[in-house]
Design a protein around this motif. Sequence first.
Motif, PDB file in Angstrom:
ATOM      1  N   SER B  97       0.801  -1.366   0.183  1.00  0.00           N
ATOM      2  CA  SER B  97       0.040  -0.035  -0.095  1.00  0.00           C
ATOM      3  C   SER B  97       0.901   1.150  -0.029  1.00  0.00           C
ATOM      4  N   CYS B  98       0.477   2.532  -0.622  1.00  0.00           N
ATOM      5  CA  CYS B  98       0.954   3.573  -0.457  1.00  0.00           C
ATOM      6  C   CYS B  98       0.967   4.036   0.950  1.00  0.00           C
ATOM      7  N   PHE B  99       0.152   3.737   1.741  1.00  0.00           N
ATOM      8  CA  PHE B  99       0.368   4.114   3.147  1.00  0.00           C
ATOM      9  C   PHE B  99       0.943   3.260   3.859  1.00  0.00           C
ATOM     10  N   PHE B 100       2.310   3.025   4.021  1.00  0.00           N
ATOM     11  CA  PHE B 100       3.187   2.441   4.727  1.00  0.00           C
ATOM     12  C   PHE B 100       3.924   3.192   5.726  1.00  0.00           C
ATOM     13  N   ARG B 101       3.513   4.296   6.008  1.00  0.00           N
ATOM     14  CA  ARG B 101       4.230   5.057   6.962  1.00  0.00           C
ATOM     15  C   ARG B 101       3.114   5.773   7.881  1.00  0.00           C
ATOM     16  N   ARG B 102       3.526   5.375   9.249  1.00  0.00           N
ATOM     17  CA  ARG B 102       2.665   5.619  10.305  1.00  0.00           C
ATOM     18  C   ARG B 102       3.122   6.751  11.304  1.00  0.00           C
ATOM     19  N   LEU B 103       2.337   7.681  11.694  1.00  0.00           N
ATOM     20  CA  LEU B 103       2.770   8.571  12.688  1.00  0.00           C
ATOM     21  C   LEU B 103       2.799   7.930  14.002  1.00  0.00           C
ATOM     22  N   ALA B 109       6.915   6.588  10.650  1.00  0.00           N
ATOM     23  CA  ALA B 109       7.603   5.515  10.521  1.00  0.00           C
ATOM     24  C   ALA B 109       7.271   4.428   9.709  1.00  0.00           C
ATOM     25  N   ILE B 110       8.030   3.910   8.920  1.00  0.00           N
ATOM     26  CA  ILE B 110       7.895   2.800   8.156  1.00  0.00           C
ATOM     27  C   ILE B 110       7.652   1.515   8.868  1.00  0.00           C
ATOM     28  N   THR B 111       6.278   0.877   8.472  1.00  0.00           N
ATOM     29  CA  THR B 111       5.843  -0.061   9.379  1.00  0.00           C
ATOM     30  C   THR B 111       5.803  -1.366   8.679  1.00  0.00           C
ATOM     31  N   GLU B 112       6.239  -1.583   7.565  1.00  0.00           N
ATOM     32  CA  GLU B 112       6.183  -2.899   6.914  1.00  0.00           C
ATOM     33  C   GLU B 112       7.202  -3.065   5.804  1.00  0.00           C
ATOM     34  N   PRO B 113       7.670  -4.319   5.497  1.00  0.00           N
ATOM     35  CA  PRO B 113       8.704  -4.348   4.709  1.00  0.00           C
ATOM     36  C   PRO B 113       8.274  -4.284   3.188  1.00  0.00           C
ATOM     37  N   ARG B 114       9.173  -3.811   2.131  1.00  0.00           N
ATOM     38  CA  ARG B 114       8.656  -3.867   0.854  1.00  0.00           C
ATOM     39  C   ARG B 114       8.301  -5.232   0.491  1.00  0.00           C
ATOM     40  N   ALA B 115       7.221  -5.148  -0.635  1.00  0.00           N
ATOM     41  CA  ALA B 115       6.558  -6.409  -1.124  1.00  0.00           C
ATOM     42  C   ALA B 115       7.315  -6.742  -2.644  1.00  0.00           C
ATOM     43  N   TYR B 116       7.807  -5.971  -3.050  1.00  0.00           N
ATOM     44  CA  TYR B 116       8.704  -6.298  -4.271  1.00  0.00           C
ATOM     45  C   TYR B 116       9.891  -5.020  -4.635  1.00  0.00           C
ATOM     46  N   ASP B 117      10.690  -5.360  -5.287  1.00  0.00           N
ATOM     47  CA  ASP B 117      11.900  -4.411  -5.579  1.00  0.00           C
ATOM     48  C   ASP B 117      11.478  -3.563  -6.759  1.00  0.00           C
ATOM     49  N   PRO B 118      11.309  -2.294  -6.367  1.00  0.00           N
ATOM     50  CA  PRO B 118      10.633  -1.333  -7.620  1.00  0.00           C
ATOM     51  C   PRO B 118      11.648  -1.145  -8.674  1.00  0.00           C
ATOM     52  N   ASN B 119      13.023  -1.294  -8.319  1.00  0.00           N
ATOM     53  CA  ASN B 119      14.060  -0.944  -9.570  1.00  0.00           C
ATOM     54  C   ASN B 119      13.990  -2.015 -10.717  1.00  0.00           C
ATOM     55  N   GLU B 120      13.632  -3.497 -10.123  1.00  0.00           N
ATOM     56  CA  GLU B 120      13.230  -4.435 -10.945  1.00  0.00           C
ATOM     57  C   GLU B 120      12.023  -4.287 -11.852  1.00  0.00           C
ATOM     58  N   VAL B 121      11.197  -3.634 -11.405  1.00  0.00           N
ATOM     59  CA  VAL B 121       9.859  -3.415 -12.139  1.00  0.00           C
ATOM     60  C   VAL B 121       9.868  -2.034 -12.989  1.00  0.00           C
ATOM     61  N   TYR B 122      10.452  -1.176 -12.410  1.00  0.00           N
ATOM     62  CA  TYR B 122      10.312   0.050 -13.212  1.00  0.00           C
ATOM     63  C   TYR B 122      11.478   0.618 -13.961  1.00  0.00           C
ATOM     64  N   SER B 123      12.458   0.095 -13.965  1.00  0.00           N
ATOM     65  CA  SER B 123      13.764   0.361 -14.744  1.00  0.00           C
ATOM     66  C   SER B 123      13.783  -0.653 -15.968  1.00  0.00           C
ATOM     67  N   LYS B 124      12.795  -1.511 -16.269  1.00  0.00           N
ATOM     68  CA  LYS B 124      12.841  -2.078 -17.214  1.00  0.00           C
ATOM     69  C   LYS B 124      12.294  -1.496 -18.592  1.00  0.00           C
TER      70      LYS B 124
END
Lengths: 124, 124
Positions: B97-103, B109-124
């Motif tokens: 979710s885009c809402f991965f930061r909680r007050l 504070a980032i409250t969860e790990p990434r679900a995928y590597d954006p560099n793999e998806v968006y650099s191609k």
Amino acid sequence: MDLDFTKLDGLVATVIQDATTNRVLMVGFMNAEAFRKTVETGFAHFYSRSRNKLWLKGETSGHRLVVKEISTDCDRDAVLVKVDAIGPGVCHEGYQSCFFRRLDNGAWAITEPRAYDPNEVYSK
Amino acid sequence: MDLDFTKLDGLVATVIQDATTNRVLMVGFMNAEAFRKTVETGFAHFYSRSRNKLWLKGETSGHRLVVKEISTDCDRDAVLVKVDAIGPGVCHEGYQSCFFRRLDNGAWAITEPRAYDPNEVYSK
């Protein structure tokens, strides 16, 4: 706690979600002051674009939104607030959620009964 | 299907919610064309304010949003779309979710790990 208020003329879009049921109850807009007040008081505040003023949700109806959790998105230009909603409904039209109309074959259909009579609450 | 696009310079705020988990995944903006395309195609479209163009979510990443239900609010100036999200995450930064930061005590504070590597998806 920096948010990006520049993209929407000083506002951020704010989603209000029921902390227990996860139902989306309403969408409003906060300016910096409304956000600060929300954090400080624990009650959701908004900026009314039609009335050009800070607005404590529930000021008239008593249907305040008790803040349980605040999140922001990747761009820090939207806010998600999980709340406990005081009272039978969040919508000033008497419904539990402002999103009481669903798209059904190209037309908006009301999908639930009113939770309270808005005339009883707002005319006093 | 009339929506009120006048309050936000031709746009309506749009909340994307997971149809199964009810998690709020992102907030975007639709103009009339994006709304029409969303209804017609069954995939969520938005209007990109930074790029000034219609945008099919998942155009680059493949992470499309399959529309399950569309609601609007009392003022018809906000839209709620329940979706099945294709792929591991909706956020272009790699989170579910885009809402991965909680007050948390005055800081985001980032409250969860990434679900995928954006560099793999968006650099191609």
